[in-house]
Enzyme design. Sequence first.
Site, short mmCIF file in Angstrom:
data_model
loop_
_atom_site.label_atom_id
_atom_site.label_comp_id
_atom_site.label_asym_id
_atom_site.label_seq_id
_atom_site.Cartn_x
_atom_site.Cartn_y
_atom_site.Cartn_z
N ASN A 482 0.89 -1.22 -0.06
CA ASN A 482 -0.03 -0.02 -0.05
C ASN A 482 0.85 1.26 -0.22
O ASN A 482 1.38 1.78 1.17
CB ASN A 482 -1.00 -0.12 1.31
CG ASN A 482 -2.02 0.90 1.34
OD1 ASN A 482 -1.62 1.90 0.46
ND2 ASN A 482 -3.04 0.74 1.67
N ASP A 483 1.26 1.77 -1.27
CA ASP A 483 2.06 2.97 -1.27
C ASP A 483 1.54 4.03 -0.70
O ASP A 483 2.20 4.93 -0.44
CB ASP A 483 2.10 3.16 -2.80
CG ASP A 483 3.01 2.35 -3.55
OD1 ASP A 483 4.11 2.11 -3.05
OD2 ASP A 483 2.91 2.49 -4.96
N CYS A 484 0.28 4.04 -0.13
CA CYS A 484 -0.20 5.35 0.41
C CYS A 484 -0.26 5.16 2.13
O CYS A 484 -0.74 6.10 2.74
CB CYS A 484 -1.79 5.56 0.01
SG CYS A 484 -1.67 5.93 -1.76
N GLN A 499 5.47 9.36 -1.33
CA GLN A 499 6.37 8.02 -1.35
C GLN A 499 7.83 8.43 -1.07
O GLN A 499 8.60 7.51 -0.26
CB GLN A 499 6.24 7.44 -2.65
CG GLN A 499 5.19 6.51 -2.92
CD GLN A 499 3.89 7.24 -3.03
OE1 GLN A 499 3.57 7.96 -3.89
NE2 GLN A 499 2.81 6.81 -2.25
#
Length: 811
Positions: A482-484, A499
Amino acid sequence: MQYGFFDDARREYVITTPRTPLPWINYLGSESFFALCSNTAGGYAFYRDARLRRLTRYRYNNAPLDQEGFHLYIRDGGCVWNPGWQPVQTELDAYSCRHGLGYTVIRGEKNGLAVTQELFVPQGDDCLLMRVSLRNDSGAVKTTDLFPYLEFCLWDAMDDGSNFQRNYSIGEVEIDGAAIYHKTEYRERRDHYAVFWSNRKPLAFDTAREAFLGLYGSPARPEAVFGAGCTGSVAHGWQPIAAQQHRLTLAPGAEERLIFGLGYLENAREEKWEAPGVINKQKARAMLARYADNAAFDAALAALGQHWETLLGVYRLRSGEEKLDRMVNIWNQYQCMVTFNMSRSASYFESGMGRGMGFRDSCQDLLGFVHMIPERARERILDIAATQFPDGSAYHQYQPLTKKGNLAVGSGFNDDPLWLIAGTDAYLRETGDWSILDEIVDFDNDPTLAQPLLEHLRRSFGFTRTHLGPHGLPLIGRADWNDCLNLNCFSEHPGESFQITGPSEGPVAESVFIAGMFVKYGRAWADICRHLGLADEAAEAERAVAAMEKAVLAAGWDGAWFRRAYDAFGRVVGGRECEEGQIFIEPQGMCVMAGIGKESGEAALALQSVEDRLETKYGIVLLQPAYTRYRLELGEISSYPPGYKENAGIFCHNNPWIVCAETELGHGERAFALYRRTAPAYLEDISEIHRTEPYVYSQMIAGKDAPSFGEAKNSWLTGTAAWTFLSISQAILGIKPTLDGLQVDPCVPSFLRRFTVTRRYRGAEYEITVENPDGAEHGVSEIRLDGRALSGNILPVLEKGARAQVQVRMG
Ligand code: BGC
Ligand code: NOJ
């Protein structure tokens, strides 16, 4: 509501109105030359890399929408129109667009003239071909003008869209008969050019946009088309284009066909010029000659068809369930090819400028692609591994043209290393080609640091094992899948990348999701070691995996589901004490897939919680309750309005994790119910709500907290393609490649009483018929291979070219 229909026999989706809820696109090309083409002939082309080698321009957030592309203008009598309706938008008497596997056919009719535009990229060649057929169905002779038009991009799409002070002075072209050459920067450091050509000499041409469109004109109203025709302009600076004017006189019933092409060619530096300042066009001329007539065009198109026939023959299902067969046999696999080629770079939502190939993305894409062309998967694994750092961490992205890690994004995404094990493991299971592990591969793209691929996997595993936080769970770094979820970012300034802001690794924030991955792919690593005779290393890996499992059940279990993480202050993320974001989908999927809590009951409870708390009629949302305000300590996830993207959107990528997890517990009914909920073919008749293409998955469907619940976005480039293919082909239908052979382990809904999968595997072909007379969800009572009963459920690896009949009985 539908805007078209599936034509399964031809493997096409047929769009019957140009006014689709969004442009519905297709991908042409699957090797090195690519074009995106919408149902109205919008789109753009590039060679290998959508950022660094862009051939034609596209303006993403334009109004009107989707104006740049491969358009044709027809001037027939006083009427100007396009067979694809755009950009002039003259109402057509008839319209259709057939998106097929690697080709698109657009057809428009107006005033008794039928025009068909067929587009595809031939196998093994770097060009887009476009054949235009005009048929006069009126009773009178017609004299018609035809204008193809495209706008060149000055190669680097990012620079092209920003460095105007230079770019307006550098554009250069050459005209040579029916060909227009684009050679901006060829005079200096570029050894490549593009060519647009036709197989018939035009009446006139233009290469300067201003001349063709008019300075204040637009693609919707080009001056040349609406006025006196092409002017023979030669672009010097400004905007080089390729436009031609062809005049055809058609008797009643007569048909004419013209072939156009857009090619990309490279010359060796010593062979760049045929005269001072004049491109050496030898290669282009050969390319033009290859497609000079209809027979050549037809042969290339047939070869493309044959290519797909072969590819789709590797896994073929007959289930009697039309929508399921259509997804499995055609569209899901097709999308897997596209995601393999594009990663997340170029779609109608990804500009091709921001991201190259993602480390985790490309590793996951392999899971759905490896069976189709294992040789290309092999090469990809080695390319990806070469961007790994010596400590096992990895560049998060690399550019496809240079294959070099992307410095700007750097590393620190702590799930990345384990995805390399996942991708390589899938390759080994598919092929049994253990030699890949001996390949010597750079670390950090530096040949002096090269080591066998096996060592790369060892360091992947080692990185996670040695980067643990206070609870013995893996440190999350910049983010995991989950890049967020940016637990070390703390961004307060607009415009900062979530990021890469903040320290790449805090000593506290931990991920339960990576812990699940470590258990799942750590076991895969141990199996690989054991296979290689590295028994001690395998045992040691298993001990580390067992310790991680314990840590998850101790610190990652919340009572009824798996927690998501610990933040930088050691506080729980994704637990019942949280004000919002109490439960997340990812650890439920990954931990259950890893078998954590399977025996002791936590796994079943976790999936029940998913059903109770996250499920909606359009799929499973990522988390609940949605975050309603920005939370500095969580990052981008809380930046999205509730219901969108990672903040409680239906993230299609991790829905199949739950499908796989359900099959892990033997729940075939439920697994299939979830599978079909997000499968595009099952959503076709709500296209007015869903909006994106009904033949491919989208990254995200707006969740129940969003005003536009059910509306999809970011179609095509998503790990959903690979994971849904895995969930249906392996987890539900149960045809699973293992290190030792093909395992048959279906977990199905009760309505599926009989199905057949034809599977080409390691050179042999297995026709596997599964009978389920009593509607069992899971469990195989008998397997016969060519009539002989087998013990166990792993089919032996057969000789290359062998064919076997496999009868499977469930119950
Ligand atoms: C998106 C993510 C994506 C990330 C990295 C975010 O804005 O929401 O889906 O993974 O950017 O590019
Ligand atoms: C899209 C990215 O491409 C992928 O790498 C990431 O895992 C998901 N978004 C979730 O954030």
